[in-house]
Design a protein around this motif. Structure first.
Motif, short mmCIF file in Angstrom:
data_model
loop_
_atom_site.label_atom_id
_atom_site.label_comp_id
_atom_site.label_asym_id
_atom_site.label_seq_id
_atom_site.Cartn_x
_atom_site.Cartn_y
_atom_site.Cartn_z
N SER A 295 -71.97 -58.37 17.38
CA SER A 295 -72.00 -59.82 17.53
C SER A 295 -70.77 -60.32 18.29
CB SER A 295 -72.05 -60.51 16.16
OG SER A 295 -73.16 -60.07 15.42
N ALA A 296 -70.96 -61.37 19.10
CA ALA A 296 -69.85 -61.90 19.90
C ALA A 296 -69.93 -63.43 19.94
CB ALA A 296 -69.89 -61.31 21.31
N PRO A 297 -69.41 -64.12 18.93
CA PRO A 297 -68.90 -63.59 17.67
C PRO A 297 -69.97 -63.61 16.60
CG PRO A 297 -68.35 -65.90 17.82
CD PRO A 297 -69.14 -65.57 19.06
N HIS A 298 -69.64 -63.08 15.40
CA HIS A 298 -70.61 -63.18 14.32
C HIS A 298 -70.50 -64.53 13.63
CE1 HIS A 298 -67.49 -62.43 11.29
NE2 HIS A 298 -67.23 -61.23 11.78
N PHE A 299 -71.61 -64.95 13.03
CA PHE A 299 -71.73 -66.30 12.48
C PHE A 299 -70.77 -66.58 11.33
CE2 PHE A 299 -73.57 -69.12 9.25
CZ PHE A 299 -73.76 -70.28 9.98
N PRO A 300 -70.60 -65.70 10.33
CA PRO A 300 -69.82 -66.10 9.16
C PRO A 300 -68.38 -66.47 9.45
CG PRO A 300 -71.15 -64.16 8.66
CD PRO A 300 -71.24 -64.38 10.13
N HIS A 301 -67.65 -65.63 10.21
CA HIS A 301 -66.21 -65.84 10.35
C HIS A 301 -65.75 -65.99 11.79
CE1 HIS A 301 -67.03 -62.93 6.92
NE2 HIS A 301 -66.88 -64.10 6.35
N GLY A 302 -66.69 -65.94 12.75
CA GLY A 302 -66.34 -66.20 14.15
C GLY A 302 -65.54 -65.11 14.81
N VAL A 303 -65.68 -63.87 14.34
CA VAL A 303 -64.93 -62.74 14.89
C VAL A 303 -65.85 -61.89 15.77
CG1 VAL A 303 -63.68 -60.62 14.27
CG2 VAL A 303 -63.32 -62.72 12.95
N VAL A 304 -65.30 -61.38 16.88
CA VAL A 304 -66.08 -60.55 17.80
C VAL A 304 -66.02 -59.09 17.34
CG1 VAL A 304 -66.33 -59.76 20.18
CG2 VAL A 304 -65.62 -62.12 19.71
N ASP A 305 -67.17 -58.46 17.22
CA ASP A 305 -67.25 -57.06 16.81
C ASP A 305 -66.72 -56.14 17.91
OD1 ASP A 305 -68.32 -57.32 14.22
OD2 ASP A 305 -70.36 -57.57 15.01
N PRO A 306 -66.41 -54.87 17.59
CA PRO A 306 -65.93 -53.91 18.60
C PRO A 306 -67.05 -53.49 19.55
CG PRO A 306 -66.13 -52.83 16.47
CD PRO A 306 -66.38 -54.29 16.22
N ILE A 307 -67.39 -54.37 20.48
CA ILE A 307 -68.54 -54.15 21.37
C ILE A 307 -68.37 -52.89 22.22
CG2 ILE A 307 -69.93 -55.16 23.21
CD1 ILE A 307 -70.13 -56.63 20.51
N THR A 308 -67.17 -52.65 22.73
CA THR A 308 -66.98 -51.48 23.60
C THR A 308 -67.22 -50.18 22.85
OG1 THR A 308 -64.59 -51.65 23.14
CG2 THR A 308 -65.38 -52.63 25.18
N GLU A 309 -66.80 -50.12 21.59
CA GLU A 309 -67.04 -48.91 20.79
C GLU A 309 -68.52 -48.73 20.49
OE1 GLU A 309 -64.31 -47.72 17.54
OE2 GLU A 309 -63.33 -49.65 17.92
N ILE A 310 -69.19 -49.83 20.14
CA ILE A 310 -70.62 -49.76 19.85
C ILE A 310 -71.39 -49.33 21.10
CG2 ILE A 310 -72.65 -51.10 19.18
CD1 ILE A 310 -70.72 -52.88 17.53
N ALA A 311 -71.01 -49.90 22.26
CA ALA A 311 -71.70 -49.57 23.51
C ALA A 311 -71.48 -48.10 23.89
CB ALA A 311 -71.21 -50.48 24.62
N ALA A 312 -70.27 -47.60 23.69
CA ALA A 312 -69.98 -46.20 24.00
C ALA A 312 -70.81 -45.28 23.10
CB ALA A 312 -68.49 -45.92 23.81
N LEU A 313 -70.93 -45.64 21.83
CA LEU A 313 -71.75 -44.84 20.91
C LEU A 313 -73.20 -44.86 21.34
CD1 LEU A 313 -72.14 -43.33 18.21
CD2 LEU A 313 -72.30 -45.56 17.08
N GLY A 314 -73.71 -46.04 21.70
CA GLY A 314 -75.10 -46.13 22.14
C GLY A 314 -75.36 -45.33 23.40
N LYS A 315 -74.44 -45.41 24.35
CA LYS A 315 -74.62 -44.68 25.61
C LYS A 315 -74.61 -43.17 25.37
CE LYS A 315 -73.01 -44.46 30.38
NZ LYS A 315 -74.36 -44.72 30.91
#
Length: 560
Positions: A295-315
């Motif tokens: 999430s960028a950002p997630h709803f509850p606390h407005g914090v952006v998740d580690p998108i680059t790490e998640i994307a690297a794992l997915g790739k």
């Protein structure tokens, strides 16, 4: 020619020999199997086979327990309470309490509608005069709370700009009866829709070949992304699709899992940063995973998740990665130009990001019912579409869930984006994020208040280790604040809008002062629990059977 025929013939002979060898091996294996069980009573062989088949689901359940103990426990607990209510539910005061809750909702609605007591539950025998209808509409509008008071969290995102509502209404009125389903008839709306998608793709640094679709809101955008991921998984031979999200991911992902038969795994959040715990996230990925979500950002606390790490794992695993930017879609792309730092890339610049959802009807200041789902390439978007080529009514095809769609919302969205332009959105981002940073910094100074993580965008979440945070929420509600109660952990958030930034941030400053005053009032009796409506929200987290809470929520809509 002779050499070519020889090669063909040799290849054919080799294949026949290989087939014959395999057949002999199969016969040999069967003979060995029969010899091994020679003398064993047939009934024992059958019973052992049936027992093994019964053990397979148990072994699978044990595997789930080892991989995701929290998810396994939640699933088994839900099953246990389902059976409990089925067989002894009549002995419990469950139905009585449910009816009581529904009566309470009905009473609340009745109070809310007291200013317009007339009830129209059937068509008027004769049509009302248009002036009378509009007069009634005006009275009904008076029931609505005044969003310009600046006490709403989110909900209405523009700052009450002079003439803005009239401007959007004018654009929508010109296209009131248009329907994008019939693109050949309403070419103007089609052109506006294409341009909205193109402009938003550019905002998110999409590569050539990227595509998108307009939807009715963030939930539909998320549903379509997960439906596309499921169909993509089918092409890879996955018949039991699963998805991995953060526990803070929007509830629409759970809805997608429910609608489309996906198994959903929720990764823990880091209690300090509130970002996804990537170690736990990785442990939930398996050969059936069809989608990874950040999430960028997630709803509850407005914090952006580690998108680059998640994307690297997915790739690395060949799994589509979706970024939910519904909340921050018209904030994060402009933050750097507005002078705010980003600690995490979130868009198509990140290799491995497959799709992104973005709401135009939040900080894009477009009319409600407007969102986008975007894909890196057209092949993934095709999986979200539906076609029926054998219907007697003709060839039927739709790119999104809706058939007919509201063309005037497309027009209103296009008008909003064209009127603000990049400079307008950069400025609104500068102001809104500035208000959120001010609130976060000031709340962090209040005794007993802890800000959740490091919010980057418009959302600020806060909790307390010293007193029941729902007591604070109750005090703020008395002062007409409409903030969002959160759970696990018990906390509250405000989603800042342009109203919290204008007029020297007067509404933001008022919120900070109201929090300070409420904490001072609570502090001498800080050990006491919340009471009233706030107590109900807090107590609900302690009820082990979560389906009861779900049924109460459904009772609200039954009373609606």
């Amino acid at each position: 020619k002779l050499q070519f025929l020889y090669l063909i013939d040799t290849d054919y002979t080799n294949r026949r020999m290989e087939f014959a060898t395999n057949q002999l091996l199969r016969v040999s294996y069967v003979q060995q199997f029969n010899k091994r069980f020679e003398g064993v009573p047939p009934v024992l062989v059958v019973a052992s086979t049936l027992a093994a088949l019964q053990l397979l689901p148990i072994l699978g359940s044990l595997g789930e327990l080892l991989q995701n103990p929290a998810g396994w426990a939640a699933e088994k607990k839900e099953t246990f309470f389902w059976y409990l209510r089925k067989y002894i539910g009549h002995l419990l005061p469950y139905e009585k309490e449910l009816k009581k809750a529904k009566r309470g909702f009905l009473q609340d609605f009745a109070k809310n509608q007291a200013a317009v007591p007339e009830v129209y539950d059937a068509l008027p025998s004769k049509g009302m005069a248009r002036d009378d209808v509009l007069a009634l509409c005006k009275r009904l509008a008076g029931i609505n709370e005044d969003y310009l008071a600046g006490t709403f969290s989110g909900s209405v995102y523009h700052g009450g700009m002079d003439g803005y509502t009239e401007f959007i209404n004018a654009a929508m009125g010109m296209h009131q009866w248009t329907n994008p389903l019939h693109a050949s008839q309403f070419g103007g709306v089609r052109k506006m829709e294409v341009e909205i998608i193109a402009m938003t793709l550019r905002m998110f640094n999409a590569p050539d070949g990227a595509v998108g679709s307009m939807t009715t809101g963030g939930t539909e955008s998320i549903l379509l992304a997960m439906k596309a991921a499921r169909e993509h998984g089918k092409e890879r031979g996955i018949t039991r699709p699963e998805m991995v999200v953060g526990v803070t991911a929007h509830a629409a992902f759970d809805k997608a899992a429910h609608y489309f038969g996906l198994k959903i795994h929720h990764a823990r959040m880091d209690p300090e940063t509130t970002k996804i715990d990537m170690k736990h996230f990785r442990s939930l990925v398996n050969r059936n995973t069809v989608a990874l979500v950040g999430s960028a950002p997630h709803f509850p606390h407005g914090v952006v998740d580690p998108i680059t790490e998640i994307a690297a794992l997915g790739k690395s695993r060949g799994i589509p990665v979706h970024v939910d930017a519904c909340l921050g879609g018209f904030i994060l792309p402009f933050m750097e130009k507005a002078g705010w730092d980003l600690d995490e890339l979130f868009d198509f610049r990140v290799d491995g990001v497959t799709s992104i959802s973005c709401d135009t009807h939040k900080f894009g200041f477009a009319p409600k019912g407007s969102s986008l789902i975007m894909y890196r390439d057209a092949s993934m978007r095709r999986h979200q579409m539906h076609t029926n080529v054998n219907w007697p009514g003709g060839i039927y095809a739709t790119p999104t869930i809706s058939g007919s769609r509201v063309g005037n919302v497309v027009a209103g969205t296009w008008a909003a984006m064209m009127s603000h332009g990049e400079a307008g959105y950069v400025e609104s981002t500068r102001q809104i994020v500035g208000a959120a940073r001010y609130i976060a910094a000031e709340l962090a100074k209040v005794k007993g208040i802890q800000v959740m993580g490091t919010p980057l965008g418009p959302v600020v979440g806060f909790r307390s280790d010293d007193f029941d945070i729902y007591r604070l929420l109750s005090k703020l509600t008395e002062k007409h604040w409409e903030l969002n109660p959160l759970q696990y952990p018990a906390s509250v958030h405000i989603c800042c809008t342009l109203l919290h930034a204008v007029d020297d941030m007067k509404h933001s400053k008022r919120l900070v002062q109201d929090v300070k005053d409420a904490v001072e009032e609570i502090w001498p009796t800080r050990g006491l629990p919340a009471s009233g409506g706030a107590a109900i929200y807090g107590t609900s987290q302690e009820i082990p059977d979560r389906t009861i809470i779900g049924d109460i929520a459904k009772a609200y809509f039954d009373a609606y």
